[in-house]
Each structure stands twice: as structure tokens, then as C-alpha cells.
Scaffold this active site. Structure first.
Site, PDB file in Angstrom:
ATOM      1  CD  GLU A 183       3.691   2.536 -12.145  1.00  0.00           C
ATOM      2  OE1 GLU A 183       2.975   2.517 -11.139  1.00  0.00           O
ATOM      3  OE2 GLU A 183       4.809   1.954 -12.220  1.00  0.00           O
ATOM      4  CB  SER A 219       4.606   2.010  -4.035  1.00  0.00           C
ATOM      5  OG  SER A 219       3.611   2.986  -4.034  1.00  0.00           O
TER       6      SER A 219
END
Ligand SMILES: *[C@@H]1O[C@H](CO)[C@@H](O)[C@H](O)[C@H]1NC(C)=O
Ligand SMILES: *[C@@H]1O[C@H](CO)[C@@H](O)[C@H](O)[C@H]1NC(C)=O
Ligand SMILES: *[C@@H]1O[C@H](CO)[C@@H](O)[C@H](O)[C@H]1NC(C)=O
Length: 560
Positions: free
Chosen positions: A339, A219
């Protein structure tokens, strides 16, 4: 013979290494077992560090090693490297930088937080330097930490690699970006660079091979790695792992509010128009107060393009989405197959149905200026592609989920692969993680095991790290995924290739990406080799980009 030795300079230490080479093959930390405490101790030019023996595996832990310190005279500016005289007790990993904790919304942390944790397998020795894996945590540049309770090392270190986790400043302390030479911006990213320098200089004393350093992140940690790939001049690592995060995602680079300190000062009842006065006030307030004020103001801080000043080190000097050249190292890159599942599935029915995902995502990425006619036409085309003639309904969330994920993650990541190839990267492997088990973050956060979905953002982490609050491994399937993930990742760190030779655990060879073929490995209970992930949706977005790219915000950006 080393007991109690204080090696404060490199020469002395080289002598020690040579004598060990001649005398034994035992583990570095064993050799350097401190006689009084029976605890592992490592001497480096930056100080001596007394760690702990792990209880859950054959490795030592050196926790909370300070690699730099926040400048007390300029807490929003660059950190200062440090060294130690004497011995540092490396036993505490729970310190984090000031932030709002992700799950329980409490404000925690302190400024004495620029620490790394080093986990060293007992197999490390003077004759057996081990590859090194560094992990940069995520958390939108606002939160997160290096602690063991989210990055338990035991699954990784059993593969004979050293694991290092890194704290860096987040929120206002890490990312105030001002038009002043004292606070030029990106302090948190510069902290990461300080940590990398420390590791490069010192890791061999822990038995690490400083020519095999793999830098990874997930991330915002992965976005940080992508930034390093663009801007870091020094050769501080050899391979990178990018998990679900790239710079081509719109919004990573913030357009800073130069008045941020004035606004936050005011919120804390110190009213001034002088930026230096505001900064000196803010640097004296309790960090928890500043974090609370930042949260309450809704202010977002993050990486920025820095103004340049004479005699001030710069890091990000240009808008990166347009930069075509990245460092040519081995690359492992990928994402999870669903996601935004957790984010969208947990929305209330009314909230979900009131959203216009098509407009939101198009407008996040494109600016049609005054051409509202074009904007309407494009929205209509995109809507039909994802929804057909159906409405955005909470009973079928799939189209909305896909739109967000495609615009925010999948298309930017795949365009990044192309960018890396165009820039000359030759050894690159692509994965798609799709397993959903009891160690998946999204299940823990959303309690949505009853709803069918794939692997959401961050779900792969529970299969790389021993996350304390995820359930103990319940069944063999979870363990199989842990075994495979850590085997791929550590093979990549050792050989620059996740599948150097077929084995019972991994009976296949994972081909690398090339200009004309984009093979990928789908990681699940079945390992499946696919080609060009989500190619229909991605081709649609590529066509869109080709057609209206001139309106894309990355091309319109006008900054300093
Ligand atoms: C919030 O979470 C952190 C990290 O797990 C923990 O240390 C802290 O005690 C928690 N605070 C509260 C009030 O639950
Ligand atoms: C999780 O969801 C299940 C099924 O909907 C429910 O029975 C259970 O109470 C929930 N657990 C928590 C901790 O919310
Ligand atoms: C980015 O590249 C495009 C196309 O080459 C160019 O038109 C644009 O001006 C560039 N933007 C910036 C911010 O450099």
C-alpha cells in the site's frame, strides 16, 4: 408511444411500465429513445433525464444528474433534495466540488456539484432489471470526483450491471464541523446519503434493481462506506465493497477546530470574533479563494463526531472505533499488497533516512502519557521486529514501508474483518490485490517501474475503471486482470458471491471468511488462495495491541 411523455408522478410511470411489460422486451433506454434527438431519455418522479449513447460500448450515459443542491443560504450545511419539472440534459460529467486537484495542484470546482453519473447497459429492460453498483471516490475527504476520466465505466457495464459514480462535497464545504446547529459537521457524508436516497427512489426507472444495490468505495470512499455501515439507519443498499480504507485507521475522525471559520476569515482579511459573521463572510467568498486559504493554512478537515442539536439531523453521533455493531450485509473487503510503496519509494534519500517510522507510527496510534520508560521499551521491541539491528536506510526501504502499511492499513483492515464477524456479518470475502502492470496508478505517478515492489494504494482502480490517462491496455496480461477484477466485483454485486461457479477465467471457488479461518484470494496473473494475510506481522501487532491496548488512542479519545 412514450415519445415526449413527461411522467411527473409515479402513477403515470407505473402505467407506462406495465404497458411496456406487455408489449416488448427491448432495452429501457432504447424504448425511451427520444424521437427528436435520438438520444436515450428516462422519466422518473424526480424529473426526466436525456442522456447520451456511449461510443465505447453498448450502454447509455446519464451524466451530471443533480441529486441535491447546496443550500445557497448555508453552503456549509446540509444539502437540499431537488426534483425537476421538464427534461434535464444529462450530458456533462466534468463538474467537481471545490478542491485542490490531486496531481497538478490547481484549484478547481464549483458548489453546484452534487451530481451522480449513471451508466446503463442496453440489456437493462422492464423484464430485466439489472444489479446496481455505486462507487464512492477517495481523496482523503479533500479532493476527488465522479468523472468518467477516472471512472470510465466500460469494463464494468459489459457485465450487465448499472454503474453509478457520486460527487460529494470535500474540504471545508463538506467537513466544517462546528458547535452550531447550522453547521453540525459531516455535510459531505450527508451528501452521500442524499445520493443513496435518490438512487433507491429512482434507479428502477433506469432499469436498475433496487433490491440489489452494492455500495463500494476506495480509500476515503471506503472509509465512507464503513461509516455508513455504522451509522446509516435506512436500508439504502444491500452489499458493500471496502477497498483499502476503514475507520479503525487512526485519524479518520478529526477533532475539529471550532475556530476554523474565524481563522480562515482572518486569512481572507475579514477579522471577526463572531462565528456567524465569519460563516456568512466565508459563504460569500469565491469558493476557489476559500479552498486556497484552507490549503495555505494547512488546516485539515474531515469526518467528526457531531454535537447534537434539537431538530437537526445528526449522522455521526458517537466515536465509531468503539462501536461494535455494523449492518449485516454481504461484504467484499481487502487491500493491495504494498500500500505505501509509491509514497516511500519516491522520498529523497535524506528525507527517508531522517524519518523515524517506528516512533511516528507508534505515537500516531498510542499515547503513553507520561510513561516514557514504557514508550522507549515498546519502540525498541517494534524496531527490532522490523529492522533487526539494521538502521533505517534508503538502500533498504522495506522495513519502513511495512511499518507504515501495517499500522495504517493492514492491521486496521484485519481488525475490521474481526469486528464485522463479531457483529454477525456472515457472508464476507477477503482479497489481496498484488498485480503490478501498465495500468497501475503508482507506476503512472512515480515512474518507478524499474524498482521492484507490489501493488500500491489505488493500484486496483485501473483494472476496474477505464482511467483515461493510464495507457491503453498494452498487453494481454493487463486485460486478463481487468477481466477477472470486473468479473469478481460484478458477480459479487449480482449474487453476493464473487465466484458463484468456476469458469475458464476463474477456475476456483473463493471461500468466505469465518471466525476461525481467514481465507483470502490473491489477485494477480496467478490466482492464489491463501490464508490469513501477513499473519506473522499481524500476530505481532495483535499481541502488541492486546498488551498495550489501553494506551491506544481510540480508547483514550475524549470528545463531545
Ligand atoms: C488539472 O487537472 C484537471 C483534471 O484532470 C484538469 O481538468 C485541469 O485542466 C488541469 N489543470 C492544469 C492547469 O493543468
Ligand atoms: C521514467 O524513468 C525512466 C527510467 O528511470 C526515465 O528514463 C524516464 O525519463 C522517466 N520518465 C519520466 C516521464 O519521468
Ligand atoms: C472504548 O472501549 C474501551 C474498552 O471497552 C473503553 O475503555 C473506552 O472508554 C471506550 N472509549 C470510548 C470513547 O467510548
Amino acid at each position: 408511444m412514450f415519445y415526449g411523455v413527461q411522467a411527473t408522478n409515479q402513477v403515470v410511470f407505473y402505467l407506462l411500465i406495465i404497458s411496456v411489460q406487455q408489449s416488448s422486451q427491448s432495452s429501457i433506454t432504447e424504448t425511451l429513445l427520444d424521437s427528436e434527438s435520438a438520444r436515450p431519455i428516462v422519466h422518473t418522479p424526480s424529473g426526466s433525464f436525456r442522456g447520451l449513447e456511449a461510443q465505447d460500448g453498448d450502454y447509455s450515459m446519464f451524466l451530471g444528474i443533480p441529486y441535491a443542491r447546496v443550500d445557497p443560504d448555508n453552503v456549509f450545511g446540509p444539502s437540499i433534495p431537488i426534483g425537476f419539472e421538464g427534461t434535464f440534459e444529462a450530458v456533462e460529467d466534468t463538474v467537481r466540488c471545490p478542491q485542490v486537484e490531486e496531481y497538478n495542484n490547481t484549484i478547481m470546482g464549483k458548489l453546484d456539484c452534487l451530481h451522480i453519473n449513471i451508466f446503463v447497459p442496453n440489456s437493462a429492460s422492464i423484464d430485466n432489471y439489472l444489479p446496481v453498483m455505486i462507487h464512492i471516490h477517495g481523496g482523503r475527504f479533500q479532493f476527488g470526483c465522479a468523472a468518467r476520466d477516472v471512472h470510465g465505466p466500460r469494463f464494468i457495464v459489459r457485465h450487465d450491471v448499472i454503474l453509478i459514480t457520486v460527487n460529494y462535497r470535500v474540504g471545508p464545504y463538506g467537513f466544517f464541523c462546528l458547535n452550531t446547529p447550522k453547521v453540525p459537521g459531516n455535510q459531505g457524508l450527508k451528501d452521500q446519503v442524499q445520493a443513496l436516497r435518490w438512487i433507491k427512489e429512482n434507479i428502477r426507472y433506469f432499469g436498475g434493481d433496487d433490491s440489489k444495490i452494492t455500495l463500494g468505495g476506495n480509500s476515503a470512499g471506503s472509509m465512507s462506506v464503513d461509516l455508513l455501515q455504522h451509522f446509516l439507519q435506512e436500508p439504502l443498499y444491500n452489499r458493500v465493497i471496502l477497498q483499502s480504507g476503514v475507520l479503525l485507521t487512526n485519524g479518520v475522525i478529526q477533532h475539529p477546530d471550532p475556530d476554523a471559520p474565524l481563522k480562515l476569515s482572518k486569512q481572507l482579511n475579514h477579522i471577526t470574533n463572531d462565528i456567524n459573521d465569519a460563516l456568512s463572510f466565508l459563504s460569500r467568498v469565491d469558493p476557489h479563494e476559500l479552498i486556497a486559504a484552507t490549503r495555505d493554512s494547512g488546516m485539515i478537515v474531515g469526518p467528526c463526531v457531531e454535537n447534537q442539536f434539537e431538530n437537526v439531523d445528526n449522522y455521526i453521533t458517537k466515536y465509531p472505533t468503539n462501536m461494535s455493531s455494523v449492518r449485516n450485509v454481504d461484504v467484499l473487503i481487502g487491500f493491495n499488497n504494498d500500500e505505501f510503496f509509491d509514497k516511500t519509494i519516491t522520498m529523497q534519500k535524506e528525507d527517508f533516512e531522517s524519518r523515524d517510522f517506528v516512533s511516528e507510527n507508534l505515537e500516531d496510534n498510542y499515547d503513553f502519557k507520561n510513561e516514557s520508560h514504557l514508550s522507549d521499551e515498546i519502540k525498541d521491541i517494534v524496531r527490532k521486529f522490523y529492522y533487526g539491528d539494521n538502521p533505517n536506510s534508503a538502500d533498504n526501504r522495506r522495513p519502513g514501508m511495512n511499518i507504515i502499511a501495517d499500522f495504517f492499513m493492514y492491521n486496521p483492515v484485519l481488525r475490521t474483518v474481526k469486528k464485522y464477524l463479531d457483529s454477525g456479518v456472515e457472508n464476507m470475502y477477503f482479497y489481496m490485490f498484488s498485480y503490478l502492470g501498465d495500468r497501475s496508478f503508482s507506476k503512472y505517478k512515480c515512474n518507478t517501474s524499474h524498482i521492484k515492489g507490489g501493488a500500491a494504494h489505488g493500484d486496483e482502480l485501473g483494472y476496474l475503471f477505464d482511467v483515461s490517462y493510464l495507457k491503453e491496455l498494452l498487453h494481454d496480461e493487463d486485460m486478463l486482470i481487468v477481466d477477472r477484477m470486473t468479473e469478481f466485483w460484478t458477480n459479487f454485486a449480482k449474487y453476493g458471491n464473487p465466484t458463484p461457479k468456476p469458469s475458464k477465467l476463474i477456475p476456483l471457488q473463493w471461500p468466505r471468511v469465518s471466525q476461525d479461518k481467514l481465507p483470502y484470494l490473491e489477485i494477480n496473473t496467478e490466482l492464489r488462495l491463501g490464508s490469513r494475510p501477513m499473519h506473522e506481522r499481524m500476530s505481532f501487532l495483535d499481541l502488541l495491541y492486546k498488551h498495550i491496548g489501553r494506551y491506544h488512542k481510540e480508547h483514550l479519545w475524549t470528545g463531545q
